[in-house]
Design a protein around this motif. Structure first.
Motif, PDB file in Angstrom:
ATOM      1  N   GLY A  79      -6.433  -8.969  19.337  1.00  0.00           N
ATOM      2  CA  GLY A  79      -5.543  -7.857  19.013  1.00  0.00           C
ATOM      3  C   GLY A  79      -5.112  -7.897  17.557  1.00  0.00           C
ATOM      4  O   GLY A  79      -5.009  -6.861  16.897  1.00  0.00           O
ATOM      5  N   LEU A  80      -4.878  -9.095  17.057  1.00  0.00           N
ATOM      6  CA  LEU A  80      -4.520  -9.240  15.640  1.00  0.00           C
ATOM      7  C   LEU A  80      -5.675  -8.819  14.733  1.00  0.00           C
ATOM      8  O   LEU A  80      -5.457  -8.237  13.678  1.00  0.00           O
ATOM      9  CB  LEU A  80      -4.138 -10.695  15.331  1.00  0.00           C
ATOM     10  N   ASP A  81      -6.891  -9.104  15.170  1.00  0.00           N
ATOM     11  CA  ASP A  81      -8.066  -8.719  14.377  1.00  0.00           C
ATOM     12  C   ASP A  81      -8.209  -7.213  14.255  1.00  0.00           C
ATOM     13  O   ASP A  81      -8.766  -6.706  13.284  1.00  0.00           O
ATOM     14  CB  ASP A  81      -9.349  -9.281  14.998  1.00  0.00           C
ATOM     15  N   LYS A  82      -7.707  -6.485  15.251  1.00  0.00           N
ATOM     16  CA  LYS A  82      -7.843  -5.031  15.246  1.00  0.00           C
ATOM     17  C   LYS A  82      -6.823  -4.340  14.360  1.00  0.00           C
ATOM     18  O   LYS A  82      -6.972  -3.162  14.040  1.00  0.00           O
ATOM     19  CB  LYS A  82      -7.746  -4.511  16.674  1.00  0.00           C
ATOM     20  N   LEU A  83      -5.779  -5.061  13.931  1.00  0.00           N
ATOM     21  CA  LEU A  83      -4.791  -4.483  13.026  1.00  0.00           C
ATOM     22  C   LEU A  83      -5.405  -4.334  11.628  1.00  0.00           C
ATOM     23  O   LEU A  83      -6.358  -5.041  11.293  1.00  0.00           O
ATOM     24  CB  LEU A  83      -3.556  -5.383  12.935  1.00  0.00           C
ATOM     25  N   PRO A  84      -4.861  -3.444  10.811  1.00  0.00           N
ATOM     26  CA  PRO A  84      -5.386  -3.319   9.439  1.00  0.00           C
ATOM     27  C   PRO A  84      -5.194  -4.611   8.649  1.00  0.00           C
ATOM     28  O   PRO A  84      -4.232  -5.352   8.885  1.00  0.00           O
ATOM     29  CB  PRO A  84      -4.538  -2.201   8.824  1.00  0.00           C
ATOM     30  N   ARG A  85      -6.078  -4.878   7.724  1.00  0.00           N
ATOM     31  CA  ARG A  85      -5.969  -6.097   6.916  1.00  0.00           C
ATOM     32  C   ARG A  85      -4.674  -6.134   6.132  1.00  0.00           C
ATOM     33  O   ARG A  85      -4.053  -7.182   5.974  1.00  0.00           O
ATOM     34  CB  ARG A  85      -7.129  -6.193   5.939  1.00  0.00           C
ATOM     35  N   ASN A  86      -4.252  -4.974   5.624  1.00  0.00           N
ATOM     36  CA  ASN A  86      -3.039  -4.928   4.812  1.00  0.00           C
ATOM     37  C   ASN A  86      -1.770  -5.057   5.641  1.00  0.00           C
ATOM     38  O   ASN A  86      -0.674  -5.025   5.094  1.00  0.00           O
ATOM     39  CB  ASN A  86      -2.999  -3.647   3.979  1.00  0.00           C
ATOM     40  N   ALA A  87      -1.892  -5.221   6.961  1.00  0.00           N
ATOM     41  CA  ALA A  87      -0.722  -5.436   7.802  1.00  0.00           C
ATOM     42  C   ALA A  87      -0.272  -6.896   7.742  1.00  0.00           C
ATOM     43  O   ALA A  87       0.807  -7.227   8.212  1.00  0.00           O
ATOM     44  CB  ALA A  87      -1.020  -5.039   9.245  1.00  0.00           C
ATOM     45  N   SER A  88      -1.088  -7.749   7.138  1.00  0.00           N
ATOM     46  CA  SER A  88      -0.740  -9.160   7.015  1.00  0.00           C
ATOM     47  C   SER A  88       0.145  -9.380   5.789  1.00  0.00           C
ATOM     48  O   SER A  88      -0.200  -8.963   4.680  1.00  0.00           O
ATOM     49  CB  SER A  88      -2.007  -9.998   6.875  1.00  0.00           C
ATOM     50  N   PRO A  89       1.291 -10.053   5.958  1.00  0.00           N
ATOM     51  CA  PRO A  89       2.186 -10.267   4.812  1.00  0.00           C
ATOM     52  C   PRO A  89       1.601 -11.168   3.730  1.00  0.00           C
ATOM     53  O   PRO A  89       2.083 -11.168   2.599  1.00  0.00           O
ATOM     54  CB  PRO A  89       3.435 -10.903   5.429  1.00  0.00           C
ATOM     55  N   VAL A  90       0.542 -11.885   4.035  1.00  0.00           N
ATOM     56  CA  VAL A  90      -0.089 -12.766   3.060  1.00  0.00           C
ATOM     57  C   VAL A  90      -0.719 -11.961   1.922  1.00  0.00           C
ATOM     58  O   VAL A  90      -0.841 -12.442   0.797  1.00  0.00           O
ATOM     59  CB  VAL A  90      -1.157 -13.635   3.765  1.00  0.00           C
ATOM     60  N   ARG A  91      -1.072 -10.723   2.195  1.00  0.00           N
ATOM     61  CA  ARG A  91      -1.763  -9.902   1.193  1.00  0.00           C
ATOM     62  C   ARG A  91      -0.831  -9.284   0.163  1.00  0.00           C
ATOM     63  O   ARG A  91      -1.283  -8.693  -0.812  1.00  0.00           O
ATOM     64  CB  ARG A  91      -2.575  -8.823   1.888  1.00  0.00           C
ATOM     65  N   ILE A  92       0.478  -9.426   0.353  1.00  0.00           N
ATOM     66  CA  ILE A  92       1.434  -8.881  -0.614  1.00  0.00           C
ATOM     67  C   ILE A  92       1.507  -9.824  -1.811  1.00  0.00           C
ATOM     68  O   ILE A  92       1.594 -11.043  -1.655  1.00  0.00           O
ATOM     69  CB  ILE A  92       2.834  -8.723   0.012  1.00  0.00           C
ATOM     70  N   HIS A  93       1.449  -9.250  -3.003  1.00  0.00           N
ATOM     71  CA  HIS A  93       1.521 -10.038  -4.234  1.00  0.00           C
ATOM     72  C   HIS A  93       2.788  -9.667  -4.976  1.00  0.00           C
ATOM     73  O   HIS A  93       3.074  -8.479  -5.158  1.00  0.00           O
ATOM     74  CB  HIS A  93       0.296  -9.733  -5.105  1.00  0.00           C
ATOM     75  N   GLU A 131      -0.626   2.590 -12.647  1.00  0.00           N
ATOM     76  CA  GLU A 131       0.189   3.178 -11.585  1.00  0.00           C
ATOM     77  C   GLU A 131      -0.510   3.073 -10.233  1.00  0.00           C
ATOM     78  O   GLU A 131       0.148   2.898  -9.206  1.00  0.00           O
ATOM     79  CB  GLU A 131       0.510   4.639 -11.898  1.00  0.00           C
ATOM     80  N   SER A 132      -1.840   3.166 -10.226  1.00  0.00           N
ATOM     81  CA  SER A 132      -2.573   3.086  -8.963  1.00  0.00           C
ATOM     82  C   SER A 132      -2.434   1.702  -8.329  1.00  0.00           C
ATOM     83  O   SER A 132      -2.351   1.578  -7.107  1.00  0.00           O
ATOM     84  CB  SER A 132      -4.043   3.415  -9.188  1.00  0.00           C
ATOM     85  N   VAL A 133      -2.397   0.666  -9.157  1.00  0.00           N
ATOM     86  CA  VAL A 133      -2.260  -0.699  -8.648  1.00  0.00           C
ATOM     87  C   VAL A 133      -0.857  -0.901  -8.074  1.00  0.00           C
ATOM     88  O   VAL A 133      -0.691  -1.488  -7.004  1.00  0.00           O
ATOM     89  CB  VAL A 133      -2.544  -1.725  -9.769  1.00  0.00           C
ATOM     90  N   LYS A 134       0.148  -0.374  -8.781  1.00  0.00           N
ATOM     91  CA  LYS A 134       1.523  -0.485  -8.285  1.00  0.00           C
ATOM     92  C   LYS A 134       1.691   0.304  -6.989  1.00  0.00           C
ATOM     93  O   LYS A 134       2.346  -0.160  -6.053  1.00  0.00           O
ATOM     94  CB  LYS A 134       2.513   0.001  -9.341  1.00  0.00           C
ATOM     95  N   ALA A 135       1.063   1.468  -6.900  1.00  0.00           N
ATOM     96  CA  ALA A 135       1.138   2.288  -5.690  1.00  0.00           C
ATOM     97  C   ALA A 135       0.450   1.586  -4.517  1.00  0.00           C
ATOM     98  O   ALA A 135       0.948   1.627  -3.379  1.00  0.00           O
ATOM     99  CB  ALA A 135       0.497   3.646  -5.939  1.00  0.00           C
ATOM    100  N   ARG A 136      -0.677   0.932  -4.788  1.00  0.00           N
ATOM    101  CA  ARG A 136      -1.393   0.200  -3.745  1.00  0.00           C
ATOM    102  C   ARG A 136      -0.523  -0.922  -3.187  1.00  0.00           C
ATOM    103  O   ARG A 136      -0.477  -1.159  -1.976  1.00  0.00           O
ATOM    104  CB  ARG A 136      -2.690  -0.366  -4.316  1.00  0.00           C
ATOM    105  N   GLU A 137       0.191  -1.603  -4.071  1.00  0.00           N
ATOM    106  CA  GLU A 137       1.073  -2.693  -3.637  1.00  0.00           C
ATOM    107  C   GLU A 137       2.233  -2.159  -2.792  1.00  0.00           C
ATOM    108  O   GLU A 137       2.603  -2.753  -1.777  1.00  0.00           O
ATOM    109  CB  GLU A 137       1.599  -3.441  -4.861  1.00  0.00           C
ATOM    110  N   ARG A 138       2.806  -1.018  -3.192  1.00  0.00           N
ATOM    111  CA  ARG A 138       3.882  -0.399  -2.399  1.00  0.00           C
ATOM    112  C   ARG A 138       3.370   0.014  -1.027  1.00  0.00           C
ATOM    113  O   ARG A 138       4.064  -0.134  -0.010  1.00  0.00           O
ATOM    114  CB  ARG A 138       4.446   0.814  -3.136  1.00  0.00           C
ATOM    115  N   LYS A 139       2.124   0.502  -0.972  1.00  0.00           N
ATOM    116  CA  LYS A 139       1.520   0.896   0.299  1.00  0.00           C
ATOM    117  C   LYS A 139       1.327  -0.315   1.206  1.00  0.00           C
ATOM    118  O   LYS A 139       1.561  -0.246   2.411  1.00  0.00           O
ATOM    119  CB  LYS A 139       0.176   1.584   0.022  1.00  0.00           C
ATOM    120  N   ARG A 140       0.912  -1.451   0.615  1.00  0.00           N
ATOM    121  CA  ARG A 140       0.765  -2.687   1.396  1.00  0.00           C
ATOM    122  C   ARG A 140       2.097  -3.116   1.993  1.00  0.00           C
ATOM    123  O   ARG A 140       2.163  -3.525   3.149  1.00  0.00           O
ATOM    124  CB  ARG A 140       0.234  -3.807   0.510  1.00  0.00           C
TER     125      ARG A 140
END
Length: 89
Positions: free
Chosen positions: A35-49, A4-13
């Motif tokens: 400015g892009l570097d200062k955004l959170p890493r998980n703000a990038s759509p590439v990180r969604i699985h 459940e923690s992994v699924k929740a992490r993905e929903r948070k991303r």
């Protein structure tokens, strides 16, 4: 079945990507890479699985149905997916 923690992490991303989508678009159009570097890493759509909607399995994902191949096979054989039949020739 995924934890459940992994699924929740993905929903948070997914939520983080949606929250920063406009800001990312504006920064990319302006060419402001600092400015892009200062955004959170998980703000990038590439990180969604892509994950199975039913049990969260990360591999063997079928985009058309939103489920993994294993779940697809189980549901198709049970007749729970309309229009899908087992091939026979």
């Amino acid at each position: 079945m995924a934890k459940e923690s992994v699924k929740a992490r993905e929903r948070k991303r997914i939520a983080t990507v949606a929250r920063y989508a406009e800001k990312r678009k504006a920064l990319k159009a302006a060419g402001d890479y600092e400015g892009l570097d200062k955004l959170p890493r998980n703000a990038s759509p590439v990180r969604i699985h892509n994950r199975d909607k039913i049990n969260g399995r990360p591999r063997g994902y079928m985009r058309k149905f939103g489920i993994s191949r294993v779940t697809f096979r189980e549901m198709a054989l049970a007749g729970k997916i309309p229009g899908v039949t087992k091939a026979s020739w």
